[in-house]
Design an enzyme around this catalytic site. Sequence first.
Site, PDB file in Angstrom:
ATOM      1  N   ASP A  78       0.831  -1.209   0.000  1.00 58.38           N
ATOM      2  CA  ASP A  78       0.000   0.000   0.000  1.00 58.38           C
ATOM      3  C   ASP A  78       0.863   1.255   0.000  1.00 58.38           C
ATOM      4  O   ASP A  78       1.968   1.263   0.554  1.00 58.38           O
ATOM      5  CB  ASP A  78      -0.919  -0.015   1.235  1.00 58.38           C
ATOM      6  N   ASN A  84       1.227   3.346  -2.982  1.00 56.57           N
ATOM      7  CA  ASN A  84       1.716   3.756  -4.307  1.00 56.57           C
ATOM      8  C   ASN A  84       1.190   5.127  -4.722  1.00 56.57           C
ATOM      9  O   ASN A  84       1.935   5.954  -5.259  1.00 56.57           O
ATOM     10  CB  ASN A  84       1.267   2.745  -5.379  1.00 56.57           C
ATOM     11  N   HIS A 141       2.314   3.036  -9.068  1.00 60.45           N
ATOM     12  CA  HIS A 141       2.107   1.604  -9.305  1.00 60.45           C
ATOM     13  C   HIS A 141       3.274   1.024 -10.111  1.00 60.45           C
ATOM     14  O   HIS A 141       3.712  -0.090  -9.850  1.00 60.45           O
ATOM     15  CB  HIS A 141       0.783   1.367 -10.037  1.00 60.45           C
ATOM     16  N   LEU A 167      11.098 -20.105  -4.315  1.00 57.56           N
ATOM     17  CA  LEU A 167       9.998 -19.329  -3.727  1.00 57.56           C
ATOM     18  C   LEU A 167       8.636 -19.693  -4.332  1.00 57.56           C
ATOM     19  O   LEU A 167       8.493 -19.816  -5.540  1.00 57.56           O
ATOM     20  CB  LEU A 167      10.285 -17.842  -3.959  1.00 57.56           C
ATOM     21  N   SER A 192      -7.859  -4.772   5.467  1.00 53.20           N
ATOM     22  CA  SER A 192      -8.493  -4.484   4.174  1.00 53.20           C
ATOM     23  C   SER A 192      -8.909  -5.742   3.404  1.00 53.20           C
ATOM     24  O   SER A 192      -8.669  -5.855   2.203  1.00 53.20           O
ATOM     25  CB  SER A 192      -7.569  -3.616   3.300  1.00 53.20           C
TER      26      SER A 192
HETATM   27  C1  IPE Z   1      -5.331  -2.762  -0.017  1.00 56.31           C
HETATM   28  O1  IPE Z   1      -5.026  -1.429  -0.237  1.00 56.31           O
HETATM   29  C2  IPE Z   1      -5.365  -3.521  -1.306  1.00 56.31           C
HETATM   30  C3  IPE Z   1      -4.101  -3.651  -2.012  1.00 56.31           C
HETATM   31  C4  IPE Z   1      -2.938  -3.229  -1.648  1.00 56.31           C
HETATM   32  C5  IPE Z   1      -4.185  -4.354  -3.265  1.00 56.31           C
HETATM   33  P1  IPE Z   1      -6.156  -0.301  -0.351  1.00 56.31           P
HETATM   34  O2  IPE Z   1      -5.458   0.967  -0.522  1.00 56.31           O
HETATM   35  O3  IPE Z   1      -7.144  -0.684  -1.400  1.00 56.31           O
HETATM   36  O4  IPE Z   1      -6.869  -0.407   1.069  1.00 56.31           O
HETATM   37  P2  IPE Z   1      -7.781   0.642   1.836  1.00 56.31           P
HETATM   38  O5  IPE Z   1      -8.835   1.083   0.874  1.00 56.31           O
HETATM   39  O6  IPE Z   1      -6.912   1.765   2.254  1.00 56.31           O
HETATM   40  O7  IPE Z   1      -8.318  -0.123   3.019  1.00 56.31           O
HETATM   41  C1  IPE Z   2      -1.659   0.134  -3.337  1.00 60.11           C
HETATM   42  O1  IPE Z   2      -1.401   1.487  -3.371  1.00 60.11           O
HETATM   43  C2  IPE Z   2      -1.857  -0.468  -4.696  1.00 60.11           C
HETATM   44  C3  IPE Z   2      -3.235  -0.917  -4.985  1.00 60.11           C
HETATM   45  C4  IPE Z   2      -4.230  -0.904  -4.160  1.00 60.11           C
HETATM   46  C5  IPE Z   2      -3.469  -1.419  -6.310  1.00 60.11           C
HETATM   47  P1  IPE Z   2      -2.574   2.531  -3.371  1.00 60.11           P
HETATM   48  O2  IPE Z   2      -2.974   2.790  -4.788  1.00 60.11           O
HETATM   49  O3  IPE Z   2      -3.684   2.099  -2.485  1.00 60.11           O
HETATM   50  O4  IPE Z   2      -1.848   3.815  -2.782  1.00 60.11           O
HETATM   51  P2  IPE Z   2      -2.460   4.868  -1.756  1.00 60.11           P
HETATM   52  O5  IPE Z   2      -2.941   4.098  -0.569  1.00 60.11           O
HETATM   53  O6  IPE Z   2      -3.562   5.567  -2.463  1.00 60.11           O
HETATM   54  O7  IPE Z   2      -1.306   5.747  -1.443  1.00 60.11           O
HETATM   55 MG    MG Z   3      -4.117   2.420  -0.513  1.00 63.47          MG
END
Ligand code: IPE
Ligand code: IPE
Ligand code: MG
Length: 237
Positions: free
Chosen positions: A4, A6, A21, A115, A180
């Site tokens: 999380d 990105n 991403h 792995l 999540s």
């Molecule tokens: C969790 O991250 C899902 C992934 C990393 C794929 P999110 O960014 O979607 O989670 P929430 O919405 O903050 O709970």
């Molecule tokens: C996680 O990073 C990647 C996915 C959920 C695909 P986010 O896109 O949720 O990044 P933030 O949380 O908005 O910074």
């Molecule tokens: Mg996120």
Amino acid sequence: MIMDGNGRWAKSRGMPRIAGHHQGVEVVREMVKSCGSMGIEYLTLFAFSSENWRRPQTEVRLLMELLKSALENEVKKLHRNNVRLRVIGDLAPFPKRMQKMIVEAEALTAANTSLHLQVAVNYGGRWDMLQATRKVAEAVANGELTPESVDDTVIESYLSTAGAPEPDLFIRTGGESRISNFLLWQLAYSELYFTQTLWPDFNASELRKAVEHFSGRERRFGRTGDQVELAENVSDA
Ligand code: IPE
Ligand code: IPE
Ligand code: MG
């Protein structure tokens, strides 16, 4: 690992979210390498949740493209490095071509012994428990199972992670302290590690820090600390 942060990483640099991403994929490569060299046998990465469809259409589309190109570009490399790939999640909404690519990648790498890499796409812990429950219900309905015989082991055999051990360590980057809807059943006794570091900034030394934190934990699985110590002394002797 919940990868999380990105979007925030990109935003803080004045870049579009997708740039975060893209950088995130680099970190995936580094993690696969580091886990391999650290002797970690299973790595499960949360790449796209069943709730991530709620994001703006363009971000969803770009994420799907990224996933597709990662499949196209990385599978051969994974295979060369003896990595076994498994994709977990509800693949039904994905284009047939992509589903085929996933099936072929899993078949190609099925016998690999370093792995075990599990990538969760369109995955949700509730979805996993639900699809397992449906299969159990079917097996009961057609007489393959009795209701009394349904236990933890039976349920686990229907989860998308069947055959993989329960995760020892859960890592979430990006500063949020929540699951999540990741591996809900499987995380029952995992050690939880949360870091403020955004996924694109995560690296091998951050991973080592998380593993060190894990090594310092006493895992009691419901027992007392004294019992655990006693059992350890017996097994050492
Ligand atoms: C969790 O991250 C899902 C992934 C990393 C794929 P999110 O960014 O979607 O989670 P929430 O919405 O903050 O709970
Ligand atoms: C996680 O990073 C990647 C996915 C959920 C695909 P986010 O896109 O949720 O990044 P933030 O949380 O908005 O910074
Ligand atoms: Mg996120």
